[in-house]
Motif scaffolding. Structure first.
Motif, PDB file in Angstrom:
ATOM      1  N   PHE A   1       6.246  -7.192  -9.395  1.00 38.64           N
ATOM      2  CA  PHE A   1       4.947  -6.393  -8.831  1.00 38.64           C
ATOM      3  C   PHE A   1       4.313  -5.723  -9.863  1.00 38.64           C
ATOM      4  CE2 PHE A   1       4.126  -2.112  -7.134  1.00 38.64           C
ATOM      5  CZ  PHE A   1       3.616  -2.639  -5.808  1.00 38.64           C
ATOM      6  N   TYR A   2       4.854  -5.466 -10.981  1.00 41.10           N
ATOM      7  CA  TYR A   2       3.961  -4.649 -11.935  1.00 41.10           C
ATOM      8  C   TYR A   2       3.028  -5.884 -12.724  1.00 41.10           C
ATOM      9  CZ  TYR A   2       7.306  -0.748 -11.722  1.00 41.10           C
ATOM     10  OH  TYR A   2       8.122   0.146 -11.450  1.00 41.10           O
ATOM     11  N   SER A   3       3.715  -6.992 -12.759  1.00 42.53           N
ATOM     12  CA  SER A   3       3.076  -8.117 -13.408  1.00 42.53           C
ATOM     13  C   SER A   3       1.607  -8.595 -12.909  1.00 42.53           C
ATOM     14  CB  SER A   3       3.799  -9.219 -13.953  1.00 42.53           C
ATOM     15  OG  SER A   3       4.134  -9.888 -12.825  1.00 42.53           O
ATOM     16  N   VAL A   4       1.746  -8.518 -11.473  1.00 44.02           N
ATOM     17  CA  VAL A   4       0.640  -8.979 -10.726  1.00 44.02           C
ATOM     18  C   VAL A   4      -0.518  -7.906 -10.901  1.00 44.02           C
ATOM     19  CG1 VAL A   4      -0.371  -9.237  -8.376  1.00 44.02           C
ATOM     20  CG2 VAL A   4       1.821 -10.323  -9.216  1.00 44.02           C
TER      21      VAL A   4
ATOM     22  N   LEU B   1      -5.572  -6.490 -13.430  1.00 48.24           N
ATOM     23  CA  LEU B   1      -6.435  -5.328 -13.458  1.00 48.24           C
ATOM     24  C   LEU B   1      -6.572  -4.461 -14.793  1.00 48.24           C
ATOM     25  CD1 LEU B   1      -5.274  -3.618 -10.053  1.00 48.24           C
ATOM     26  CD2 LEU B   1      -7.132  -4.796 -10.503  1.00 48.24           C
ATOM     27  N   ALA B   2      -5.216  -4.726 -15.663  1.00 49.13           N
ATOM     28  CA  ALA B   2      -5.316  -3.926 -16.969  1.00 49.13           C
ATOM     29  C   ALA B   2      -6.518  -4.200 -17.770  1.00 49.13           C
ATOM     30  CB  ALA B   2      -3.969  -4.184 -17.598  1.00 49.13           C
ATOM     31  N   GLU B   3      -7.078  -5.411 -17.496  1.00 47.98           N
ATOM     32  CA  GLU B   3      -8.283  -5.433 -18.383  1.00 47.98           C
ATOM     33  C   GLU B   3      -9.382  -4.832 -18.243  1.00 47.98           C
ATOM     34  OE1 GLU B   3     -10.981  -9.353 -19.195  1.00 47.98           O
ATOM     35  OE2 GLU B   3      -9.125  -9.762 -19.468  1.00 47.98           O
ATOM     36  N   HIS B   4      -9.334  -4.428 -16.947  1.00 46.49           N
ATOM     37  CA  HIS B   4     -10.691  -3.526 -16.368  1.00 46.49           C
ATOM     38  C   HIS B   4     -10.299  -1.907 -16.121  1.00 46.49           C
ATOM     39  CE1 HIS B   4     -12.244  -7.536 -15.924  1.00 46.49           C
ATOM     40  NE2 HIS B   4     -11.140  -7.751 -15.186  1.00 46.49           N
ATOM     41  N   ILE B   5      -9.227  -1.647 -15.522  1.00 45.87           N
ATOM     42  CA  ILE B   5      -8.894  -0.325 -15.385  1.00 45.87           C
ATOM     43  C   ILE B   5      -7.352  -0.195 -16.079  1.00 45.87           C
ATOM     44  CG2 ILE B   5     -10.399  -0.220 -13.414  1.00 45.87           C
ATOM     45  CD1 ILE B   5      -8.116  -0.545 -11.495  1.00 45.87           C
ATOM     46  N   PRO B   6      -6.983   1.142 -16.122  1.00 45.28           N
ATOM     47  CA  PRO B   6      -5.664   1.455 -16.385  1.00 45.28           C
ATOM     48  C   PRO B   6      -4.648   1.324 -15.325  1.00 45.28           C
ATOM     49  CG  PRO B   6      -7.081   3.595 -16.394  1.00 45.28           C
ATOM     50  CD  PRO B   6      -7.860   2.378 -16.041  1.00 45.28           C
ATOM     51  N   VAL B   7      -3.537   0.799 -15.554  1.00 41.68           N
ATOM     52  CA  VAL B   7      -2.541   0.640 -14.369  1.00 41.68           C
ATOM     53  C   VAL B   7      -1.449   1.537 -14.765  1.00 41.68           C
ATOM     54  CG1 VAL B   7      -0.836  -1.046 -13.387  1.00 41.68           C
ATOM     55  CG2 VAL B   7      -3.347  -1.930 -14.093  1.00 41.68           C
ATOM     56  N   VAL B   8      -1.234   2.511 -14.135  1.00 39.79           N
ATOM     57  CA  VAL B   8      -0.149   3.787 -14.420  1.00 39.79           C
ATOM     58  C   VAL B   8       1.046   3.570 -13.351  1.00 39.79           C
ATOM     59  CG1 VAL B   8       0.041   5.949 -14.579  1.00 39.79           C
ATOM     60  CG2 VAL B   8      -2.399   5.292 -14.871  1.00 39.79           C
TER      61      VAL B   8
ATOM     62  N   GLY C   1       0.594  -1.119   0.122  1.00 39.36           N
ATOM     63  CA  GLY C   1       0.041  -0.060   0.140  1.00 39.36           C
ATOM     64  C   GLY C   1       0.871   1.275   0.011  1.00 39.36           C
ATOM     65  N   VAL C   2       2.241   1.034   0.243  1.00 37.46           N
ATOM     66  CA  VAL C   2       3.154   2.223   0.493  1.00 37.46           C
ATOM     67  C   VAL C   2       3.469   2.787  -1.172  1.00 37.46           C
ATOM     68  CG1 VAL C   2       5.053   3.213   1.037  1.00 37.46           C
ATOM     69  CG2 VAL C   2       3.746   1.807   2.431  1.00 37.46           C
ATOM     70  N   PHE C   3       3.488   1.463  -2.058  1.00 35.27           N
ATOM     71  CA  PHE C   3       4.169   1.614  -3.318  1.00 35.27           C
ATOM     72  C   PHE C   3       2.826   1.473  -4.455  1.00 35.27           C
ATOM     73  CE2 PHE C   3       7.255  -0.095  -0.436  1.00 35.27           C
ATOM     74  CZ  PHE C   3       8.438   0.924  -0.544  1.00 35.27           C
ATOM     75  N   SER C   4       1.741   1.588  -3.930  1.00 31.89           N
ATOM     76  CA  SER C   4       0.765   1.497  -4.961  1.00 31.89           C
ATOM     77  C   SER C   4      -0.651   2.139  -4.305  1.00 31.89           C
ATOM     78  CB  SER C   4       0.534   0.058  -5.265  1.00 31.89           C
ATOM     79  OG  SER C   4      -0.117  -0.732  -4.032  1.00 31.89           O
ATOM     80  N   MET C   5      -1.647   2.458  -5.375  1.00 34.84           N
ATOM     81  CA  MET C   5      -2.768   3.082  -4.928  1.00 34.84           C
ATOM     82  C   MET C   5      -3.814   2.567  -5.834  1.00 34.84           C
ATOM     83  SD  MET C   5      -5.164   5.517  -4.680  1.00 34.84           S
ATOM     84  CE  MET C   5      -4.979   6.990  -5.649  1.00 34.84           C
ATOM     85  N   LEU C   6      -4.827   2.002  -5.284  1.00 31.04           N
ATOM     86  CA  LEU C   6      -6.085   1.310  -6.099  1.00 31.04           C
ATOM     87  C   LEU C   6      -7.426   2.166  -6.016  1.00 31.04           C
ATOM     88  CD1 LEU C   6      -6.690  -1.021  -7.839  1.00 31.04           C
ATOM     89  CD2 LEU C   6      -7.041  -2.553  -5.794  1.00 31.04           C
ATOM     90  N   THR C   7      -8.008   2.416  -6.982  1.00 29.95           N
ATOM     91  CA  THR C   7      -9.444   2.741  -6.835  1.00 29.95           C
ATOM     92  C   THR C   7     -10.370   1.841  -7.815  1.00 29.95           C
ATOM     93  OG1 THR C   7      -9.413   4.152  -9.020  1.00 29.95           O
ATOM     94  CG2 THR C   7      -8.667   5.105  -6.566  1.00 29.95           C
ATOM     95  N   ASN C   8     -11.402   1.867  -7.894  1.00 27.05           N
ATOM     96  CA  ASN C   8     -12.442   1.157  -8.808  1.00 27.05           C
ATOM     97  C   ASN C   8     -12.156   1.703 -10.262  1.00 27.05           C
ATOM     98  OD1 ASN C   8     -13.525  -0.402  -6.935  1.00 27.05           O
ATOM     99  ND2 ASN C   8     -15.207   1.155  -6.599  1.00 27.05           N
ATOM    100  N   LYS C   9     -11.524   2.707 -10.445  1.00 33.33           N
ATOM    101  CA  LYS C   9     -11.459   3.457 -11.732  1.00 33.33           C
ATOM    102  C   LYS C   9      -9.995   3.275 -12.253  1.00 33.33           C
ATOM    103  CE  LYS C   9     -14.201   6.444 -14.091  1.00 33.33           C
ATOM    104  NZ  LYS C   9     -15.227   7.667 -14.033  1.00 33.33           N
ATOM    105  N   TYR C  10      -8.902   3.127 -11.425  1.00 31.88           N
ATOM    106  CA  TYR C  10      -7.343   3.256 -11.911  1.00 31.88           C
ATOM    107  C   TYR C  10      -6.697   2.615 -10.756  1.00 31.88           C
ATOM    108  CZ  TYR C  10      -7.579   7.538  -9.242  1.00 31.88           C
ATOM    109  OH  TYR C  10      -7.811   8.473  -8.157  1.00 31.88           O
TER     110      TYR C  10
ATOM    111  N   LEU D   1      -2.437   2.973  -9.311  1.00 36.28           N
ATOM    112  CA  LEU D   1      -1.158   3.693  -9.567  1.00 36.28           C
ATOM    113  C   LEU D   1      -0.136   2.588  -9.007  1.00 36.28           C
ATOM    114  CD1 LEU D   1      -1.730   7.360  -8.449  1.00 36.28           C
ATOM    115  CD2 LEU D   1      -2.187   6.304 -10.576  1.00 36.28           C
ATOM    116  N   VAL D   2       0.943   2.294  -9.848  1.00 39.95           N
ATOM    117  CA  VAL D   2       2.123   1.599  -9.269  1.00 39.95           C
ATOM    118  C   VAL D   2       3.301   2.365  -9.396  1.00 39.95           C
ATOM    119  CG1 VAL D   2       0.978  -0.762  -9.608  1.00 39.95           C
ATOM    120  CG2 VAL D   2       2.477   0.450 -11.305  1.00 39.95           C
ATOM    121  N   SER D   3       4.122   2.142  -8.389  1.00 38.89           N
ATOM    122  CA  SER D   3       5.295   2.959  -8.216  1.00 38.89           C
ATOM    123  C   SER D   3       6.464   2.247  -9.537  1.00 38.89           C
ATOM    124  CB  SER D   3       5.921   2.707  -6.913  1.00 38.89           C
ATOM    125  OG  SER D   3       7.368   3.411  -6.867  1.00 38.89           O
ATOM    126  N   LEU D   4       7.210   3.470  -9.648  1.00 35.88           N
ATOM    127  CA  LEU D   4       8.300   2.995 -10.653  1.00 35.88           C
ATOM    128  C   LEU D   4       9.376   2.407 -10.070  1.00 35.88           C
ATOM    129  CD1 LEU D   4       8.472   6.456 -12.524  1.00 35.88           C
ATOM    130  CD2 LEU D   4       7.742   4.244 -13.318  1.00 35.88           C
TER     131      LEU D   4
END
Length: 171
Positions: free
Chosen positions: A34-37, A42-49, A14-23, A25-28
């Motif tokens: 980490f990104y692939s999970v 989620l990527a099929e449903h919402i943008p993963v930025v 939760g420190v390195f990511s943030m999730l809502t029903n619409k998008y 955010l994952v840390s660089l």
């Protein structure tokens, strides 16, 4: 479905990511696992930025958002703000906030309807939270701690609070 994931050697996802029903955010600069999970689920449903905030990887602590908007601290760079605006759905408002308590994810907990805010947050910031996120705000502490974003989490269906909060029910 739930998956186990770590950000490098840290379990504090939760420190390195943030999730809502619409998008999401994952840390660089995290591991590809980490990104692939996030992307696989989620990527099929919402943008993963993939992003940073104020050149930092602790985006979950520095940001707060919901389906209506995303608030970032004043230390976020223009380039980061532009990247977020270009990556998130058009109807998500992204706004910088001038706030002394700049770890917004620690001092605000919200869903799509209400937000609990740190009792000492600036009135102007409270108004911005209400306007951008489209929520009713309540100054509150959880378990005697003003860092509401660290001591509780909730969605439109329910939530969890620190086990010593006297207002906890059903435990």
């Amino acid at each position: 479905m739930a998956h186990r994931v770590q950000f490098e050697a840290s379990n504090d996802i939760g420190v390195f990511s943030m999730l809502t029903n619409k998008y999401a955010l994952v840390s660089l600069a995290g591991s590809e696992n980490f990104y692939s999970v996030f992307e696989a689920e989620l990527a099929e449903h919402i943008p993963v930025v993939h992003c940073s905030i104020a050149s930092s990887r602790i985006i979950g602590r520095l940001t707060v958002g919901n389906k209506n908007g995303l608030l970032v601290p004043s230390t976020a760079t223009d380039q980061e703000l532009l990247h977020l605006r270009n990556s998130l759905p058009d109807d998500v408002v992204v706004q910088r906030v001038e706030e002394r308590l700049s770890a917004l994810g620690n001092v605000v907990a919200c869903n799509d309807h209400v937000a609990l805010v740190h009792p000492d947050i600036d009135r102007e910031t409270e108004d911005i939270i209400a306007d951008v996120l489209g929520v009713e705000t309540f100054r509150h502490a959880v378990a005697g701690n003003a860092l509401v974003g660290s001591y509780c989490v909730f969605t439109n269906q329910g939530g969890m609070v620190h086990p010593t909060d006297p207002r906890s029910v059903g435990g």
